[in-house]
Motif scaffolding. Structure first.
Motif, PDB file in Angstrom:
ATOM      1  N   MET A 129     124.252 -58.183  -8.477  1.00 31.54           N
ATOM      2  CA  MET A 129     123.194 -57.296  -7.977  1.00 31.54           C
ATOM      3  C   MET A 129     122.087 -58.284  -8.299  1.00 31.54           C
ATOM      4  O   MET A 129     121.532 -57.808  -6.952  1.00 31.54           O
ATOM      5  CB  MET A 129     123.495 -56.464  -9.584  1.00 31.54           C
ATOM      6  N   GLU A 130     122.416 -59.623  -9.034  1.00 33.01           N
ATOM      7  CA  GLU A 130     121.351 -60.632  -9.139  1.00 33.01           C
ATOM      8  C   GLU A 130     121.404 -61.212  -7.362  1.00 33.01           C
ATOM      9  O   GLU A 130     120.236 -61.842  -6.784  1.00 33.01           O
ATOM     10  CB  GLU A 130     121.661 -61.804  -9.919  1.00 33.01           C
ATOM     11  N   GLY A 131     122.867 -61.468  -7.062  1.00 30.76           N
ATOM     12  CA  GLY A 131     122.630 -62.092  -5.791  1.00 30.76           C
ATOM     13  C   GLY A 131     121.878 -61.131  -4.088  1.00 30.76           C
ATOM     14  O   GLY A 131     121.099 -61.745  -3.169  1.00 30.76           O
ATOM     15  N   ALA A 132     122.401 -59.594  -4.011  1.00 30.63           N
ATOM     16  CA  ALA A 132     122.197 -59.107  -3.542  1.00 30.63           C
ATOM     17  C   ALA A 132     120.710 -58.644  -3.224  1.00 30.63           C
ATOM     18  O   ALA A 132     120.046 -58.773  -2.490  1.00 30.63           O
ATOM     19  CB  ALA A 132     123.202 -57.740  -3.647  1.00 30.63           C
ATOM     20  N   GLN A 133     119.749 -58.575  -4.367  1.00 29.24           N
ATOM     21  CA  GLN A 133     118.660 -58.716  -4.913  1.00 29.24           C
ATOM     22  C   GLN A 133     118.054 -59.757  -4.450  1.00 29.24           C
ATOM     23  O   GLN A 133     116.667 -59.499  -3.878  1.00 29.24           O
ATOM     24  CB  GLN A 133     118.050 -57.666  -6.027  1.00 29.24           C
ATOM     25  N   GLU A 134     117.897 -61.024  -5.005  1.00 32.12           N
ATOM     26  CA  GLU A 134     117.381 -61.931  -4.394  1.00 32.12           C
ATOM     27  C   GLU A 134     117.369 -62.131  -2.411  1.00 32.12           C
ATOM     28  O   GLU A 134     116.636 -62.528  -1.719  1.00 32.12           O
ATOM     29  CB  GLU A 134     118.550 -63.072  -4.503  1.00 32.12           C
ATOM     30  N   ALA A 135     118.946 -61.758  -2.421  1.00 32.09           N
ATOM     31  CA  ALA A 135     118.913 -61.999  -0.491  1.00 32.09           C
ATOM     32  C   ALA A 135     118.200 -60.618   0.213  1.00 32.09           C
ATOM     33  O   ALA A 135     116.905 -60.698   0.838  1.00 32.09           O
ATOM     34  CB  ALA A 135     119.944 -61.749  -0.048  1.00 32.09           C
ATOM     35  N   LEU A 136     117.657 -60.028   0.146  1.00 30.80           N
ATOM     36  CA  LEU A 136     116.917 -58.880  -0.077  1.00 30.80           C
ATOM     37  C   LEU A 136     115.695 -59.010  -0.101  1.00 30.80           C
ATOM     38  O   LEU A 136     114.383 -58.914   0.646  1.00 30.80           O
ATOM     39  CB  LEU A 136     117.465 -57.330  -0.672  1.00 30.80           C
ATOM     40  N   ASP A 137     114.894 -59.880  -1.291  1.00 24.22           N
ATOM     41  CA  ASP A 137     113.626 -60.206  -1.068  1.00 24.22           C
ATOM     42  C   ASP A 137     113.424 -61.273  -0.196  1.00 24.22           C
ATOM     43  O   ASP A 137     112.238 -61.108   0.484  1.00 24.22           O
ATOM     44  CB  ASP A 137     113.644 -61.075  -3.098  1.00 24.22           C
ATOM     45  N   ALA A 138     114.788 -62.079  -0.165  1.00 27.73           N
ATOM     46  CA  ALA A 138     113.869 -63.624   1.010  1.00 27.73           C
ATOM     47  C   ALA A 138     113.913 -62.243   2.306  1.00 27.73           C
ATOM     48  O   ALA A 138     113.150 -62.797   2.542  1.00 27.73           O
ATOM     49  CB  ALA A 138     115.091 -64.509   0.507  1.00 27.73           C
ATOM     50  N   ILE A 139     114.740 -61.748   2.581  1.00 26.93           N
ATOM     51  CA  ILE A 139     114.678 -61.327   3.697  1.00 26.93           C
ATOM     52  C   ILE A 139     113.406 -59.954   4.664  1.00 26.93           C
ATOM     53  O   ILE A 139     113.102 -60.251   5.111  1.00 26.93           O
ATOM     54  CB  ILE A 139     116.119 -60.496   4.358  1.00 26.93           C
ATOM     55  N   SER A 140     113.291 -59.342   3.147  1.00 24.85           N
ATOM     56  CA  SER A 140     112.274 -58.234   3.003  1.00 24.85           C
ATOM     57  C   SER A 140     111.266 -58.311   2.217  1.00 24.85           C
ATOM     58  O   SER A 140     110.481 -57.124   3.095  1.00 24.85           O
ATOM     59  CB  SER A 140     112.618 -57.085   3.700  1.00 24.85           C
ATOM     60  N   GLU A 141     111.641 -58.599   1.536  1.00 22.76           N
ATOM     61  CA  GLU A 141     110.451 -57.869   0.285  1.00 22.76           C
ATOM     62  C   GLU A 141     110.038 -58.840  -0.462  1.00 22.76           C
ATOM     63  O   GLU A 141     108.931 -58.537  -1.572  1.00 22.76           O
ATOM     64  CB  GLU A 141     111.641 -56.812  -1.255  1.00 22.76           C
ATOM     65  N   SER A 142     109.778 -59.892  -0.481  1.00 18.65           N
ATOM     66  CA  SER A 142     109.447 -60.589  -0.786  1.00 18.65           C
ATOM     67  C   SER A 142     107.507 -60.797  -0.404  1.00 18.65           C
ATOM     68  O   SER A 142     107.276 -61.022   0.442  1.00 18.65           O
ATOM     69  CB  SER A 142     110.364 -62.836  -0.302  1.00 18.65           C
TER      70      SER A 142
END
Length: 549
Positions: free
Chosen positions: A223-236
């Protein structure tokens, strides 16, 4: 029937080609001339055993070809085994080289020696010069009766039923003798099957549950890895990749309107933007499904431990437990069936009843065939100077055996007023030869084989009896093709076709030759057979009289 026989480099034959006619054909010649070589060569072409010793000295190989005309049954066999040809007939060829290697052909197509034998048995029936010796053996007497009466299939069925019955009886006897060890083995299997049944591992379960355990135990990290990738791509909050790429694509698009050279760059960036957007959708979906479930993780770990512990106990891989359960269950069922003594006894009685029905039917058929054979041989004995003699076929009861409920025994009374006794104890050499010949002729009549060969089966007889034998063979030749190797002029004179076998020496080598005799040559050969080395006018006259009669 046999039409032609070609022999090359066989024993003391260099090359001989013979053409045969229907009816009764004889082969005669001096003692030691090699009259039986012809029969031996033909037997080889029919699938008989042969080795390097049959190759003529100095030759590379023996080559024998026999050509036959055929009937519907033989044509059907040829077609079934893919040996038929457009011209019809059957050509059997056998080649053996001086190293002992053998090759066989049927109508020019490679065949096995077994196929030659099977076809040969349909084409030719050979009665050897020592056939009467086999008549002294009970097994041979039974086989002859069954063959003559067409009971071979019934006899095979009886043998198969006996084998099945005795196999089960042996199994039951072994169980009774080893009941304790069988019981212990059954208890062991019941415990093992019970263990596996309670665990109830399904095929593929080990792989599925191992994957689930890996996923549950790493849920937080996933979950942590998936969220980190999502943040970097679109939610940061600080310029995410997707937003930054969209801005760049828009800006370069405007610049491409000024300079078309930038358009390929824009075309390359647009798919990347779309792929990143798809990744965002996939990550959101993944995060929606993954959750921390400590309770399920505990259940999975307990199941993994139980499966692994059981597999270690059975000394197999965890994924093999379902197959082990099936195998042990099958063994237990088999042992349970085998150890049910009452069921075994019931099945044994059932198989015994099947055997008895078949064996009793065979006994009835043998009794009828034995009576008919006895009457036919008795009638023939009257013509063979055994007036008043009698031939009987006795069926002596025995314990149930693979061959049935009786042993066949040929009995003979050589003279009127005497009791019939076993053939081996009563018949003299000459009487045995005559009885053997009578049986051979009678049994041959009962078969459909188109060509019959008698190899000196008339040994031990002579005079008026020999003339009767000649007439018997000639009469048989009216329905079949009969070939006979003989030393009796009374037999030879009855033939429709006559070949003389002789030997000659050339350059220190002895060779055998076979010549078809015309009318004049036949007189000389019959005279030689009558009078030995010195042929006189009297022996020639006697020879002409024999031929005329």
């Amino acid at each position: 029937m046999l039409r032609t026989l070609f022999i090359r480099d066989f024993v003391i034959v260099d090359a001989i080609e013979l053409e045969f006619a229907p009816g009764f054909t004889v082969f005669t010649g001096e003692t030691g001339a090699g009259k039986s070589i012809l029969i031996d060569a033909l037997a080889l072409a029919l699938g008989g055993r042969g080795d390097a010793s049959v190759v003529r000295e100095g030759a590379a190989k023996t080559d024998i070809t026999a050509e036959f005309s055929t009937d519907e049954e033989i044509d059907a066999w040829l077609a079934e085994h893919e040996f038929a040809n457009d011209d019809g007939g059957a050509m059997l060829r056998r080649v053996i080289d001086n190293a002992g290697r053998s090759r066989a052909f049927i109508n020019g197509i490679t065949a096995t020696a077994a196929q030659l034998r099977e076809l040969g048995e349909m084409l030719v029936d050979i009665h050897g010069q020592h056939a009467h010796q086999s008549l002294l053996k009970s097994d041979a007497q039974r086989a002859l009766l069954d063959s003559q009466a067409g009971l071979l299939d019934e006899a095979k069925a009886v043998a198969a039923a006996h084998k099945a019955w005795r196999a089960l009886a042996k199994q039951r006897e072994e169980f009774e003798a080893n009941a304790k060890s069988v019981l212990l083995e059954r208890e062991r299997l019941e415990w093992q099957v019970g263990e596996l049944e309670k665990l109830a591992v399904k095929p593929g379960e080990w792989t599925d549950i191992s994957n689930e355990h890996s996923r549950l135990s790493h849920a937080a990290s996933l979950m942590e890895g998936a969220q980190e990738a999502l943040d970097a791509i679109s939610e940061s909050d600080s310029n995410p990749i997707l937003s930054h790429l969209s801005v760049l694509t828009l800006k370069l698009g405007k610049l491409a309107d000024i300079d078309a050279a930038l358009k390929p760059v824009v075309d390359a960036l647009e798919p990347a933007r779309i792929q990143l957007q798809e990744a965002v959708y996939a990550l959101n979906d993944y995060l929606g499904r993954v959750e921390l479930d400590p309770e399920r993780l505990h259940e999975v770990e307990a199941r993994l431990d139980a499966i692994h512990s059981t597999a270690r106990k059975f000394r197999i891989a965890p994924e093999d437990l379902p197959q082990e359960y099936e195998a042990l269950s099958a063994q237990l069922r088999q042992l349970a069936d085998a150890s049910d003594i009452e069921a075994l006894r019931a099945q044994e009685e059932k198989l015994k009843a099947v055997y008895m029905d078949l064996a009793q039917s065979l006994s009835g058929s043998r009794a009828r065939a034995g009576k008919a054979l006895g009457e036919a041989v008795t009638a023939a004995m009257q013509d063979l100077s055994m007036a008043g003699g009698r031939f009987d076929v006795a069926l002596n009861p025995v314990e149930p055996a693979s061959y049935g409920l009786e042993q066949v025994e040929f009995l003979v009374a050589a003279h009127a007023g005497t009791s019939a006794r076993p053939l081996a104890k009563v018949a003299s050499g000459g009487e045995l030869a005559r009885i053997s010949l009578a049986i051979s002729v009678i049994t041959s009549t009962a078969t459909a084989t188109p060509t019959l060969i008698f190899d000196e089966v008339d040994s031990g007889i002579g005079g008026a009896v020999a003339e009767v034998v000649g007439r018997l063979l000639k009469r048989l030749g009216q329905d079949r093709q009969v070939l006979c190797v003989t030393h009796l002029p009374q037999v030879a004179s009855q033939a429709n076709q006559h070949f003389q076998v002789s030997k000659r020496s050339t350059d220190g080598r002895t060779m055998s030759r076979i010549d078809a005799l015309d009318a004049k040559a036949r007189v000389e050969e019959i005279a030689r057979m009558l009078g030995g080395l010195e042929i006189t006018a009297t022996t020639r006259k006697h020879a002409r009289e024999l031929l005329a009669s």
